[in-house]
Design an enzyme around this catalytic site. Structure first.
Site: not given
Ligand code: VGL
Ligand code: ZN
Length: 237
Positions: A131, A63, A55, A124, A172, A99, A176, A57, A15
């Protein structure tokens, strides 16, 4: 220490997208852009496979705080995620700002990330009902008597190549990257997280907690100049 045998390492960059990078991202990870240079260095090494995840979505994703009644404040609010076909199973999950919406500018790879050296991108978080922090599967996979709602092609790609070791970096560290590294262990890979190649949403404190959780899950946090990265550098191309 010499490399384990057999040793076929893959690099997994989680990500590394504009929405997770300050100052412009919708869900900025403190110092998130600092990892781009070390990751570009890792990409020059002879990994057997270099995979990036996104990521990705739908706008309707569960989420997003804005998709819940009265739009509760993100980061500090939660929702209950119920298994869509087995209501006996549920868990509490954090709500986020909107996001990484599919096709949006924020979902693009971070500027300066050397994506030309990446072999494949794994997407993903596409199922609006669950989530999916881990790039392997959603957490229902590991609940007894339950089954995953979303499973990516990631473990198949790694197994097909004969990968033994997965080196994880990206964003992060406390969400993730943590979930993906834990699942890499569960899917049977030796798993290393490169410390310079990741940052946490929760800053230094988030990173410390994530590192402890990783260690407890059998994941080892390693340094760019450490022996484990040297094993890859010293591989014959
Ligand atoms: C993530 C929060 C929501 C990540 C993804 O990539 O860590 N964190 N979606
Ligand atoms: Zn996300």
């Amino acid at each position: 220490m010499p490399a384990p045998t057999p040793f076929k390492p893959a690099l997994l960059i989680v990500d590394l997208q504009e929405d997770f990078c300050p100052p412009s991202g919708a869900l900025p990870v403190p110092c998130g852009r600092d990892i781009i240079a070390p990751i570009n260095t890792l990409l020059t090494l002879p990994f057997a496979l270099k995979i990036a995840t996104k990521d990705w979505h739908p706008a309707s994703h569960i989420s997003f705080a804005t998709n819940h009644p009265s739009s509760p404040p993100p980061f500090v609010s939660t929702t209950t995620i119920v298994h869509p076909t087995n209501a006996a199973h549920s868990y509490t999950s954090t709500l986020w700002p909107v996001h990484c919406v599919q096709q949006s500018a924020g979902a693009e790879f971070a500027a300066g990330f050397d994506v030309d050296k990446v072999n494949t991108t794994v997407y993903k978080g596409m199922d609006e009902r669950v989530e999916m922090y881990s790039a392997f599967c959603d957490p229902f996979q590991w609940v007894e008597g339950c089954n995953a709602v979303a499973v990516s092609e990631l473990s198949g790609l790694l197994k097909e190549k004969g990968v033994t070791d997965v080196y994880v970096a990206g964003l992060a560290m406390d969400y993730c990257v943590l979930a993906t590294a834990r699942d890499a262990v569960k899917f049977g890979f030796r798993t290393w997280v490169v410390r310079e190649g990741t940052r946490a949403v929760g800053g230094e404190e988030g990173a410390r907690t994530a590192e402890k959780e990783m260690r407890e899950a059998g994941v080892t946090v390693v340094a760019m100049d450490g022996g484990e990265v040297a094993w890859v550098r010293e591989l014959k191309e």
